[in-house]
Write a protein that holds these residues in place. Structure first.
Motif, short mmCIF file in Angstrom:
data_model
loop_
_atom_site.label_atom_id
_atom_site.label_comp_id
_atom_site.label_asym_id
_atom_site.label_seq_id
_atom_site.Cartn_x
_atom_site.Cartn_y
_atom_site.Cartn_z
N ILE A 1 0.85 -1.19 0.00
CA ILE A 1 0.00 0.00 0.00
C ILE A 1 0.88 1.24 0.00
CG2 ILE A 1 -1.81 1.23 1.25
CD1 ILE A 1 -2.48 -1.45 2.62
N GLU A 2 0.54 2.20 -0.85
CA GLU A 2 1.29 3.46 -0.86
C GLU A 2 1.20 4.12 0.51
OE1 GLU A 2 3.20 4.70 -3.04
OE2 GLU A 2 2.66 3.88 -5.01
N GLN A 3 2.29 4.76 0.91
CA GLN A 3 2.41 5.31 2.25
C GLN A 3 1.26 6.26 2.62
OE1 GLN A 3 4.72 4.30 4.45
NE2 GLN A 3 3.65 5.54 6.00
N GLU A 4 0.81 7.06 1.67
CA GLU A 4 -0.23 8.04 1.97
C GLU A 4 -1.58 7.41 2.27
OE1 GLU A 4 -1.68 10.38 -1.53
OE2 GLU A 4 -0.02 9.32 -2.55
N PHE A 5 -1.74 6.11 1.94
CA PHE A 5 -3.01 5.43 2.18
C PHE A 5 -2.90 4.34 3.25
CE2 PHE A 5 -3.07 6.73 -2.36
CZ PHE A 5 -4.10 7.66 -2.27
N ILE A 6 -1.77 4.29 3.93
CA ILE A 6 -1.50 3.22 4.87
C ILE A 6 -2.45 3.24 6.07
CG2 ILE A 6 0.17 4.29 6.45
CD1 ILE A 6 0.71 0.94 4.62
N ALA A 7 -3.05 4.40 6.34
CA ALA A 7 -3.98 4.52 7.47
C ALA A 7 -5.44 4.52 7.01
CB ALA A 7 -3.69 5.79 8.26
N ASP A 8 -5.66 4.30 5.73
CA ASP A 8 -7.03 4.29 5.19
C ASP A 8 -7.64 2.90 5.40
OD1 ASP A 8 -9.21 3.92 3.20
OD2 ASP A 8 -8.66 5.96 2.61
N ASN A 9 -8.67 2.81 6.21
CA ASN A 9 -9.25 1.52 6.59
C ASN A 9 -9.81 0.74 5.40
OD1 ASN A 9 -8.66 1.75 9.33
ND2 ASN A 9 -10.57 2.83 9.78
N ILE A 10 -10.48 1.43 4.48
CA ILE A 10 -11.08 0.75 3.33
C ILE A 10 -10.00 0.18 2.41
CG2 ILE A 10 -12.50 1.01 1.28
CD1 ILE A 10 -14.10 0.99 3.84
N ILE A 11 -9.01 1.00 2.11
CA ILE A 11 -7.94 0.55 1.22
C ILE A 11 -7.15 -0.59 1.85
CG2 ILE A 11 -5.78 1.26 0.12
CD1 ILE A 11 -7.12 4.03 -0.27
N CYS A 12 -6.87 -0.48 3.12
CA CYS A 12 -6.16 -1.56 3.82
C CYS A 12 -7.01 -2.83 3.86
CB CYS A 12 -5.79 -1.12 5.23
SG CYS A 12 -4.48 0.12 5.30
N SER A 13 -8.30 -2.67 4.06
CA SER A 13 -9.20 -3.82 4.10
C SER A 13 -9.28 -4.49 2.74
CB SER A 13 -10.59 -3.39 4.55
OG SER A 13 -10.57 -2.94 5.89
N PHE A 14 -9.32 -3.68 1.68
CA PHE A 14 -9.34 -4.21 0.32
C PHE A 14 -8.07 -5.01 0.05
CE2 PHE A 14 -8.44 -3.97 -4.20
CZ PHE A 14 -9.68 -4.19 -4.80
N HIS A 15 -6.94 -4.45 0.41
CA HIS A 15 -5.64 -5.10 0.23
C HIS A 15 -5.59 -6.43 0.99
CE1 HIS A 15 -1.26 -5.63 1.12
NE2 HIS A 15 -1.14 -5.20 -0.14
N ARG A 16 -6.10 -6.41 2.20
CA ARG A 16 -6.08 -7.61 3.04
C ARG A 16 -7.11 -8.64 2.58
NH1 ARG A 16 -6.43 -5.04 7.22
NH2 ARG A 16 -8.69 -5.07 7.54
N LYS A 17 -8.31 -8.18 2.25
CA LYS A 17 -9.39 -9.10 1.88
C LYS A 17 -9.07 -9.84 0.58
CE LYS A 17 -14.42 -9.47 1.71
NZ LYS A 17 -14.44 -10.53 2.74
N LEU A 18 -8.48 -9.14 -0.39
CA LEU A 18 -8.12 -9.79 -1.64
C LEU A 18 -6.81 -10.58 -1.53
CD1 LEU A 18 -10.33 -7.78 -2.70
CD2 LEU A 18 -9.06 -7.83 -4.86
N LYS A 19 -6.22 -10.54 -0.35
CA LYS A 19 -4.99 -11.30 -0.06
C LYS A 19 -3.85 -10.89 -0.99
CE LYS A 19 -7.77 -15.20 1.53
NZ LYS A 19 -8.11 -16.63 1.38
N LEU A 20 -3.79 -9.58 -1.27
CA LEU A 20 -2.74 -9.08 -2.14
C LEU A 20 -1.37 -9.15 -1.49
CD1 LEU A 20 -4.53 -5.96 -3.71
CD2 LEU A 20 -4.29 -8.26 -4.68
N ASP A 21 -1.36 -9.37 -0.18
CA ASP A 21 -0.09 -9.43 0.54
C ASP A 21 0.45 -10.84 0.67
OD1 ASP A 21 -2.18 -10.23 2.16
OD2 ASP A 21 -1.40 -9.29 3.98
N GLU A 22 -0.22 -11.83 0.08
CA GLU A 22 0.25 -13.22 0.21
C GLU A 22 1.52 -13.46 -0.59
OE1 GLU A 22 -2.73 -16.11 -0.64
OE2 GLU A 22 -3.69 -15.87 1.31
#
Length: 208
Positions: A145-166
């Motif tokens: 996640i880009e640094q400026e959006f690291i505290a954005d709950n929706i964007i972080c949830s999207f990243h986590r829910k789609l398992k983009l960090d796997e």
């Protein structure tokens, strides 16, 4: 121009996805004037419309970027970008082509009925590349996640829910890069050695 985390350096030229989808929708309406839910036409596996839809996206997942070089086309699905439940039973609007994207099964099934506010529909837009402003591909091939959006709950949830960090996302990107290298230098006499490595790595990947 900002790099698209879904593409390798060997990515194919960009298309105007929005315009090409509109053209496909017009074709469907002309050929099937009584059809109300476009999704039902595009979602038919092996249909000409499905093939054209996949081609519009260069046979690549709109969310993670994985291509049919790495996984079978059978593992791709037509996804409702804004989930159907957000339309309160309005299947016609939910199934409009503007709300349909090509997704790998992993991203689609993980995303499920994830709901966000209307403002995030543009931020997460995969067709005009708005989503590439939110995420980037790190040097180790991780999707971050880009640094400026690291505290954005929706964007972080999207990243986590789609398992983009796997971890498998990193392996997929490596395989896409290797296939791109192979295709670019296919005339080289030593390239078959690379292909053998790709096939072995892909076999291991599919066993995960």
């Amino acid at each position: 121009m900002k790099n698209d985390y879904r593409d390798t350096v060997y990515g194919v030229p960009k298309k105007n996805i929005i315009n090409e989808k509109k053209a496909l929708e017009e074709r469907i309406k002309i050929e099937h004037p009584k059809v109300k839910i476009i999704y039902n036409q595009i979602n038919k596996k092996d249909s000409e419309y499905n093939k054209q839809f996949r081609n519009i996206y260069n046979n690549k997942c709109a969310y993670c970027g994985i291509t049919t070089d790495v996984i079978s086309s059978d593992l791709f699905e037509v996804d409702h970008f804004i989930c159907e439940s957000s339309f309160n039973g309005d299947s016609i609007n939910a199934g409009k082509i503007s709300n349909l994207v090509l997704s790998c099964k992993k991203c689609n099934r993980a995303k499920k009925d994830f709901i966000w506010s209307e403002a995030y529909s543009q931020r997460l837009n995969v067709d005009d590349d708005s989503i590439t402003e939110l995420f980037y591909r790190d040097e180790d091939y991780s999707i971050r996640i880009e640094q400026e959006f690291i505290a954005d709950n929706i964007i972080c949830s999207f990243h986590r829910k789609l398992k983009l960090d796997e971890e498998i996302r990193r392996l997929d990107y490596l395989l896409m890069s290797m296939y791109g290298f192979y295709n670019k230098y296919s005339d080289d006499k030593n390239i078959e050695k690379i292909l053998k490595c790709i096939i072995l790595l892909q076999k291991k990947r599919n066993e995960l």
